[in-house]
Design a protein around this motif. Structure first.
Motif, PDB file in Angstrom:
ATOM      1  N   ILE A 189       0.836  -1.204   0.000  1.00  0.00           N
ATOM      2  CA  ILE A 189       0.000   0.000   0.000  1.00  0.00           C
ATOM      3  C   ILE A 189       0.869   1.252   0.000  1.00  0.00           C
ATOM      4  O   ILE A 189       0.633   2.186  -0.786  1.00  0.00           O
ATOM      5  CB  ILE A 189      -0.951  -0.011   1.212  1.00  0.00           C
ATOM      6  CG1 ILE A 189      -2.089  -1.004   0.987  1.00  0.00           C
ATOM      7  CG2 ILE A 189      -1.535   1.389   1.469  1.00  0.00           C
ATOM      8  CD1 ILE A 189      -2.949  -1.246   2.205  1.00  0.00           C
ATOM      9  N   GLU A 190       1.855   1.292   0.860  1.00  0.00           N
ATOM     10  CA  GLU A 190       2.709   2.472   0.928  1.00  0.00           C
ATOM     11  C   GLU A 190       3.549   2.631  -0.335  1.00  0.00           C
ATOM     12  O   GLU A 190       3.831   3.754  -0.764  1.00  0.00           O
ATOM     13  CB  GLU A 190       3.583   2.392   2.172  1.00  0.00           C
ATOM     14  CG  GLU A 190       2.780   2.398   3.472  1.00  0.00           C
ATOM     15  CD  GLU A 190       3.402   3.232   4.565  1.00  0.00           C
ATOM     16  OE1 GLU A 190       4.566   2.956   4.922  1.00  0.00           O
ATOM     17  OE2 GLU A 190       2.720   4.165   5.049  1.00  0.00           O
ATOM     18  N   MET A 191       3.948   1.528  -0.956  1.00  0.00           N
ATOM     19  CA  MET A 191       4.657   1.609  -2.234  1.00  0.00           C
ATOM     20  C   MET A 191       3.760   2.200  -3.311  1.00  0.00           C
ATOM     21  O   MET A 191       4.183   3.071  -4.084  1.00  0.00           O
ATOM     22  CB  MET A 191       5.131   0.209  -2.657  1.00  0.00           C
ATOM     23  CG  MET A 191       6.274  -0.359  -1.837  1.00  0.00           C
ATOM     24  SD  MET A 191       6.665  -2.051  -2.392  1.00  0.00           S
ATOM     25  CE  MET A 191       8.187  -2.356  -1.469  1.00  0.00           C
ATOM     26  N   LEU A 192       2.524   1.732  -3.376  1.00  0.00           N
ATOM     27  CA  LEU A 192       1.591   2.225  -4.390  1.00  0.00           C
ATOM     28  C   LEU A 192       1.263   3.692  -4.181  1.00  0.00           C
ATOM     29  O   LEU A 192       1.160   4.466  -5.149  1.00  0.00           O
ATOM     30  CB  LEU A 192       0.312   1.381  -4.370  1.00  0.00           C
ATOM     31  CG  LEU A 192       0.467  -0.085  -4.777  1.00  0.00           C
ATOM     32  CD1 LEU A 192      -0.840  -0.838  -4.581  1.00  0.00           C
ATOM     33  CD2 LEU A 192       0.937  -0.198  -6.220  1.00  0.00           C
ATOM     34  N   ALA A 199      -4.544   3.574  -2.639  1.00  0.00           N
ATOM     35  CA  ALA A 199      -4.552   2.170  -2.229  1.00  0.00           C
ATOM     36  C   ALA A 199      -5.184   2.042  -0.857  1.00  0.00           C
ATOM     37  O   ALA A 199      -5.066   2.936  -0.013  1.00  0.00           O
ATOM     38  CB  ALA A 199      -3.125   1.608  -2.223  1.00  0.00           C
ATOM     39  N   ARG A 200      -5.842   0.906  -0.643  1.00  0.00           N
ATOM     40  CA  ARG A 200      -6.474   0.668   0.649  1.00  0.00           C
ATOM     41  C   ARG A 200      -6.272  -0.787   1.082  1.00  0.00           C
ATOM     42  O   ARG A 200      -6.006  -1.674   0.268  1.00  0.00           O
ATOM     43  CB  ARG A 200      -7.965   1.012   0.609  1.00  0.00           C
ATOM     44  CG  ARG A 200      -8.813   0.157  -0.315  1.00  0.00           C
ATOM     45  CD  ARG A 200     -10.250   0.672  -0.345  1.00  0.00           C
ATOM     46  NE  ARG A 200     -11.132  -0.172  -1.162  1.00  0.00           N
ATOM     47  CZ  ARG A 200     -12.422   0.068  -1.362  1.00  0.00           C
ATOM     48  NH1 ARG A 200     -12.977   1.147  -0.839  1.00  0.00           N
ATOM     49  NH2 ARG A 200     -13.157  -0.752  -2.101  1.00  0.00           N
ATOM     50  N   TYR A 201      -6.443  -0.989   2.375  1.00  0.00           N
ATOM     51  CA  TYR A 201      -6.235  -2.283   3.021  1.00  0.00           C
ATOM     52  C   TYR A 201      -7.562  -3.025   3.080  1.00  0.00           C
ATOM     53  O   TYR A 201      -8.597  -2.449   3.416  1.00  0.00           O
ATOM     54  CB  TYR A 201      -5.688  -2.023   4.420  1.00  0.00           C
ATOM     55  CG  TYR A 201      -5.352  -3.222   5.266  1.00  0.00           C
ATOM     56  CD1 TYR A 201      -4.032  -3.680   5.360  1.00  0.00           C
ATOM     57  CD2 TYR A 201      -6.320  -3.862   6.014  1.00  0.00           C
ATOM     58  CE1 TYR A 201      -3.710  -4.753   6.180  1.00  0.00           C
ATOM     59  CE2 TYR A 201      -6.013  -4.937   6.832  1.00  0.00           C
ATOM     60  CZ  TYR A 201      -4.699  -5.378   6.905  1.00  0.00           C
ATOM     61  OH  TYR A 201      -4.388  -6.437   7.716  1.00  0.00           O
ATOM     62  N   GLU A 222      -6.317  -3.214  -2.286  1.00  0.00           N
ATOM     63  CA  GLU A 222      -7.050  -2.736  -3.450  1.00  0.00           C
ATOM     64  C   GLU A 222      -6.451  -1.409  -3.893  1.00  0.00           C
ATOM     65  O   GLU A 222      -6.144  -0.544  -3.065  1.00  0.00           O
ATOM     66  CB  GLU A 222      -8.537  -2.570  -3.143  1.00  0.00           C
ATOM     67  CG  GLU A 222      -9.296  -3.879  -3.103  1.00  0.00           C
ATOM     68  CD  GLU A 222     -10.790  -3.712  -2.940  1.00  0.00           C
ATOM     69  OE1 GLU A 222     -11.514  -4.702  -3.178  1.00  0.00           O
ATOM     70  OE2 GLU A 222     -11.242  -2.614  -2.585  1.00  0.00           O
ATOM     71  N   VAL A 223      -6.295  -1.268  -5.199  1.00  0.00           N
ATOM     72  CA  VAL A 223      -5.767  -0.042  -5.794  1.00  0.00           C
ATOM     73  C   VAL A 223      -6.820   0.512  -6.739  1.00  0.00           C
ATOM     74  O   VAL A 223      -7.501  -0.246  -7.447  1.00  0.00           O
ATOM     75  CB  VAL A 223      -4.430  -0.328  -6.525  1.00  0.00           C
ATOM     76  CG1 VAL A 223      -4.606  -1.399  -7.606  1.00  0.00           C
ATOM     77  CG2 VAL A 223      -3.847   0.952  -7.118  1.00  0.00           C
ATOM     78  N   TYR A 224      -6.961   1.838  -6.747  1.00  0.00           N
ATOM     79  CA  TYR A 224      -7.991   2.459  -7.580  1.00  0.00           C
ATOM     80  C   TYR A 224      -7.394   2.842  -8.933  1.00  0.00           C
ATOM     81  O   TYR A 224      -6.461   3.662  -9.008  1.00  0.00           O
ATOM     82  CB  TYR A 224      -8.586   3.694  -6.907  1.00  0.00           C
ATOM     83  CG  TYR A 224      -9.811   4.200  -7.627  1.00  0.00           C
ATOM     84  CD1 TYR A 224     -11.079   3.727  -7.281  1.00  0.00           C
ATOM     85  CD2 TYR A 224      -9.715   5.122  -8.662  1.00  0.00           C
ATOM     86  CE1 TYR A 224     -12.211   4.166  -7.956  1.00  0.00           C
ATOM     87  CE2 TYR A 224     -10.830   5.566  -9.341  1.00  0.00           C
ATOM     88  CZ  TYR A 224     -12.085   5.088  -8.981  1.00  0.00           C
ATOM     89  OH  TYR A 224     -13.200   5.514  -9.655  1.00  0.00           O
ATOM     90  N   ALA A 250     -12.841  -2.677   3.949  1.00  0.00           N
ATOM     91  CA  ALA A 250     -11.739  -2.017   3.245  1.00  0.00           C
ATOM     92  C   ALA A 250     -11.595  -0.595   3.763  1.00  0.00           C
ATOM     93  O   ALA A 250     -12.593   0.103   3.961  1.00  0.00           O
ATOM     94  CB  ALA A 250     -11.985  -2.004   1.738  1.00  0.00           C
ATOM     95  N   SER A 251     -10.336  -0.169   3.980  1.00  0.00           N
ATOM     96  CA  SER A 251     -10.122   1.165   4.534  1.00  0.00           C
ATOM     97  C   SER A 251      -8.718   1.658   4.217  1.00  0.00           C
ATOM     98  O   SER A 251      -7.799   0.871   3.977  1.00  0.00           O
ATOM     99  CB  SER A 251     -10.326   1.150   6.052  1.00  0.00           C
ATOM    100  OG  SER A 251     -10.050   2.414   6.621  1.00  0.00           O
ATOM    101  N   PHE A 252      -8.555   2.977   4.270  1.00  0.00           N
ATOM    102  CA  PHE A 252      -7.221   3.565   4.158  1.00  0.00           C
ATOM    103  C   PHE A 252      -6.374   3.220   5.377  1.00  0.00           C
ATOM    104  O   PHE A 252      -5.150   3.242   5.323  1.00  0.00           O
ATOM    105  CB  PHE A 252      -7.323   5.087   3.995  1.00  0.00           C
ATOM    106  CG  PHE A 252      -7.792   5.809   5.231  1.00  0.00           C
ATOM    107  CD1 PHE A 252      -6.882   6.321   6.138  1.00  0.00           C
ATOM    108  CD2 PHE A 252      -9.149   5.965   5.487  1.00  0.00           C
ATOM    109  CE1 PHE A 252      -7.309   6.981   7.279  1.00  0.00           C
ATOM    110  CE2 PHE A 252      -9.587   6.620   6.624  1.00  0.00           C
ATOM    111  CZ  PHE A 252      -8.673   7.126   7.530  1.00  0.00           C
TER     112      PHE A 252
END
Length: 283
Positions: A189-192, A199-201, A222-224, A250-252
């Motif tokens: 997530i942090e890379m994306l 990106a979210r968890y 998940e990536v938007y 799903a959340s940030f």
């Protein structure tokens, strides 16, 4: 294809306590490939009040509350879902078309403002260099970069099972080259987010033959993507998610996806036990 899920959670307290309102996250999210056939929630002791709602990120939640002190709480969940086999998760085009590693933003200003929590993050120079190398190798193309980055994490990082929750630290995960599904997901997530992608968890259930027993309760990312919406990827398996992934929340912020949250009043220690089993039934 049908999946039946049984999820049991037990909280034990060393002395009687008074539970503040608790929030449960067990009901699967709505997805185009997934239909919820049955959802049953049973608790012992039974709460005096129960309310079904949605949180700020549109995750289904159940609020429960009690009047009496208790020394244990059992939560049993039964779920049945139907999924579309061989669902085409790549039936989309990027609109507008965009690349990574350029000065052009991935999203419009309106979307960028909306996605601020999903874009927020800071990574070290070593992580930036690692991601930049993969972007260059894929000429900034988003889908190939996502495939490559997810596959690299799967092949280069040791994946282990961790039952106890711990603080997520992407820098430590990157340095140690090892982590649980939670650790690998948060690092990805942090890379994306560094690349400019929201990106979210995601927490939920998976029936994945590529993962060992104990991963039925799982975490992924998940990536938007513009034109496609939220697309799931799993660094623990090195793949884009498929119909055997059943998202629940799903959340940030990963803390917002825990199956059970809430506090208690009282001078007591607490212990949690949990077990998940999933059965696949072919239509």
């Amino acid at each position: 294809m049908i999946f039946k899920i049984w999820h049991h959670t037990r909280y034990l307290y060393s002395h009687k306590v008074f539970l503040e309102p608790h929030y449960l996250r067990f009901k699967p999210l709505q997805k185009s490939y997934l239909t919820l056939n049955h959802f049953h929630l049973k608790m012992d002791p039974e709460p005096v009040g129960l309310s079904f709602a949605s949180d700020a990120e549109n995750n289904p939640i159940t609020q429960i509350w009690f009047n009496d002190q208790i020394d244990s709480l059992d939560i049993d969940v039964q779920i049945e879902v139907s999924v579309t086999e061989d669902y085409d998760f790549f039936s989309f085009i990027l609109d507008p078309y965009c690349k990574l590693g350029t000065r052009e933003p991935v999203y419009s200003q309106t979307l960028s403002d909306f996605f601020k929590p999903y874009l927020k993050g800071e990574v070290s120079g070593k992580i930036k260099s690692y991601v930049d190398t993969i972007i260059r190798k894929n000429d900034g193309e988003i889908i190939p970069t996502l495939f490559s980055l997810t596959d690299h994490i799967y092949r280069e990082w040791e994946h282990h099972l961790v039952i106890e929750t711990s603080e997520l630290d992407s820098e430590n995960c990157f340095r140690e080259k090892a982590g649980s599904c939670r650790d690998l997901s948060w690092m990805l997530i942090e890379m994306l987010r560094y690349t400019g992608l929201a990106a979210r968890y995601v927490s939920g259930y998976t029936y994945n033959d590529e993962l060992d027993d104990g991963h039925e309760l799982h975490a992924w990312v998940e990536v938007y993507l513009p034109g496609a919406g939220w697309i799931g990827i799993d660094p623990s398996a090195g793949i884009f998610v498929h119909e055997k992934y059943i998202p629940v929340s799903a959340s940030f912020n990963p803390a917002n996806t825990m199956p059970v949250t809430g506090n208690f009043r009282g001078n007591a220690n607490s212990k949690m036990e949990t077990h998940v089993s999933i059965e696949q039934i072919d239509d």
